[in-house]
Scaffold this motif. Sequence first.
Motif, mmCIF file in Angstrom:
data_model
loop_
_atom_site.group_PDB
_atom_site.id
_atom_site.type_symbol
_atom_site.label_atom_id
_atom_site.label_comp_id
_atom_site.label_asym_id
_atom_site.label_seq_id
_atom_site.Cartn_x
_atom_site.Cartn_y
_atom_site.Cartn_z
ATOM 1 N N HIS A 46 -11.371 -26.848 84.333
ATOM 2 C CA HIS A 46 -10.635 -26.495 85.629
ATOM 3 C C HIS A 46 -9.480 -25.616 85.162
ATOM 4 N N VAL A 47 -8.725 -25.736 84.014
ATOM 5 C CA VAL A 47 -7.772 -24.963 83.611
ATOM 6 C C VAL A 47 -8.521 -23.393 83.209
ATOM 7 N N MET A 48 -9.639 -23.636 82.627
ATOM 8 C CA MET A 48 -10.335 -22.324 82.198
ATOM 9 C C MET A 48 -10.661 -21.578 83.498
ATOM 10 N N ARG A 49 -11.119 -22.343 84.621
ATOM 11 C CA ARG A 49 -11.621 -21.440 85.900
ATOM 12 C C ARG A 49 -10.479 -20.995 86.423
ATOM 13 N N PHE A 50 -9.226 -21.710 86.500
ATOM 14 C CA PHE A 50 -7.962 -21.054 86.971
ATOM 15 C C PHE A 50 -7.707 -19.919 86.167
ATOM 16 N N ALA A 51 -7.137 -20.376 85.014
ATOM 17 C CA ALA A 51 -6.223 -19.554 84.005
ATOM 18 C C ALA A 51 -7.017 -18.689 83.129
ATOM 19 N N GLY A 52 -8.380 -18.827 82.820
ATOM 20 C CA GLY A 52 -9.048 -18.279 81.752
ATOM 21 C C GLY A 52 -9.038 -16.765 82.075
ATOM 22 N N PRO A 53 -9.168 -16.210 83.330
ATOM 23 C CA PRO A 53 -9.096 -14.708 83.305
ATOM 24 C C PRO A 53 -7.978 -14.081 82.792
ATOM 25 N N TRP A 54 -6.697 -14.687 83.555
ATOM 26 C CA TRP A 54 -5.373 -14.125 83.084
ATOM 27 C C TRP A 54 -5.060 -14.101 81.845
ATOM 28 N N VAL A 55 -5.381 -15.432 81.240
ATOM 29 C CA VAL A 55 -5.208 -15.942 79.726
ATOM 30 C C VAL A 55 -5.926 -14.711 78.702
ATOM 31 N N LYS A 56 -7.260 -14.535 79.030
ATOM 32 C CA LYS A 56 -7.927 -13.353 78.332
ATOM 33 C C LYS A 56 -7.364 -12.277 78.526
ATOM 34 N N ARG A 57 -6.702 -11.585 79.739
ATOM 35 C CA ARG A 57 -6.105 -10.274 79.806
ATOM 36 C C ARG A 57 -4.901 -10.392 79.074
ATOM 37 N N ALA A 58 -4.182 -11.573 78.752
ATOM 38 C CA ALA A 58 -2.859 -11.694 78.092
ATOM 39 C C ALA A 58 -2.929 -11.322 76.746
ATOM 40 N N PHE A 59 -4.107 -12.313 76.105
ATOM 41 C CA PHE A 59 -4.514 -12.141 74.816
ATOM 42 C C PHE A 59 -4.997 -10.908 74.280
ATOM 43 N N VAL A 88 4.442 -26.691 60.530
ATOM 44 C CA VAL A 88 4.028 -27.601 61.378
ATOM 45 C C VAL A 88 4.715 -28.859 61.766
ATOM 46 N N GLY A 89 4.472 -28.952 62.923
ATOM 47 C CA GLY A 89 5.396 -30.037 63.666
ATOM 48 C C GLY A 89 6.605 -29.230 64.554
ATOM 49 N N GLU A 90 7.020 -28.424 64.385
ATOM 50 C CA GLU A 90 8.116 -27.484 64.687
ATOM 51 C C GLU A 90 7.641 -27.259 66.207
ATOM 52 N N PRO A 91 8.639 -26.986 67.186
ATOM 53 C CA PRO A 91 8.319 -26.411 68.302
ATOM 54 C C PRO A 91 8.519 -25.136 68.471
ATOM 55 N N LEU A 92 7.961 -24.244 69.267
ATOM 56 C CA LEU A 92 8.098 -23.056 69.638
ATOM 57 C C LEU A 92 8.298 -22.636 70.965
ATOM 58 N N THR A 93 9.268 -22.001 71.055
ATOM 59 C CA THR A 93 10.042 -21.728 72.526
ATOM 60 C C THR A 93 9.605 -20.261 73.023
ATOM 61 N N MET A 94 8.705 -20.405 74.028
ATOM 62 C CA MET A 94 8.497 -18.619 74.373
ATOM 63 C C MET A 94 8.575 -18.318 75.798
ATOM 64 N N LYS A 95 8.878 -17.181 75.878
ATOM 65 C CA LYS A 95 8.921 -16.677 77.323
ATOM 66 C C LYS A 95 7.865 -15.654 77.509
ATOM 67 N N LEU A 96 6.970 -16.236 78.532
ATOM 68 C CA LEU A 96 5.572 -15.588 78.719
ATOM 69 C C LEU A 96 5.760 -14.931 79.979
ATOM 70 N N LYS A 97 5.007 -13.612 80.083
ATOM 71 C CA LYS A 97 4.713 -12.713 81.050
ATOM 72 C C LYS A 97 3.513 -13.303 82.096
ATOM 73 N N ASN A 98 4.104 -13.558 83.316
ATOM 74 C CA ASN A 98 3.213 -14.224 84.375
ATOM 75 C C ASN A 98 2.143 -13.331 84.965
ATOM 76 N N TYR A 99 0.846 -13.219 84.504
ATOM 77 C CA TYR A 99 -0.066 -12.348 84.951
ATOM 78 C C TYR A 99 -0.375 -12.456 86.333
#
Length: 159
Positions: A131-144, A55-66
């Motif tokens: 607003h983030v949900m409306r914009f990103a929600g669908p692709w985040v769901k697909r990614a998850f 807890v408190g440590e950074p997690l650096t990630m490379k994520l696919k852009n859907y």
Amino acid sequence: MSDDARLAFDPEAVVCSEKVHIAAPREKVWDVLVNFDCYREWNPFCVEAKGILAVGEPLTMKLKNYLIPGDYFDNVETICEVSPPHCIAWSAPWLDAWPYPARRDQIIEADEHGGCVYYSTDAFLGPYGIHVMRFAGPWVKRAFDDTAYALKAFVEGLD
């Protein structure tokens, strides 16, 4: 949650992946989830992850852009919960330059057959969360969802 309006929780601004049944004990799934160096072997969304499991440590990630096929983007969040073998979570804070805080939880629940159920949520927090949900929600769901099914295939293919 928080009394800070910048981190307010709105149940309408939460993405939840499919709940995937995995024919393996949750400890085995946990070991895969917290082995960040191994993400490139199985995770189609988070293709790289580096960090210390604390807890408190950074997690650096490379994520696919859907939104742009073949594109990836860098992301850094902070580990905010480590509850073996049930939950690992990380979050992005409110920043004046990027006022879009969020919290991702990956949950593993034991089932009655010795296996487990895995799912992931992302809560988009604060006044802009919907607003983030409306914009990103669908692709985040697909990614998850992609991540959940890939985790199942990977864990069940071990041994």
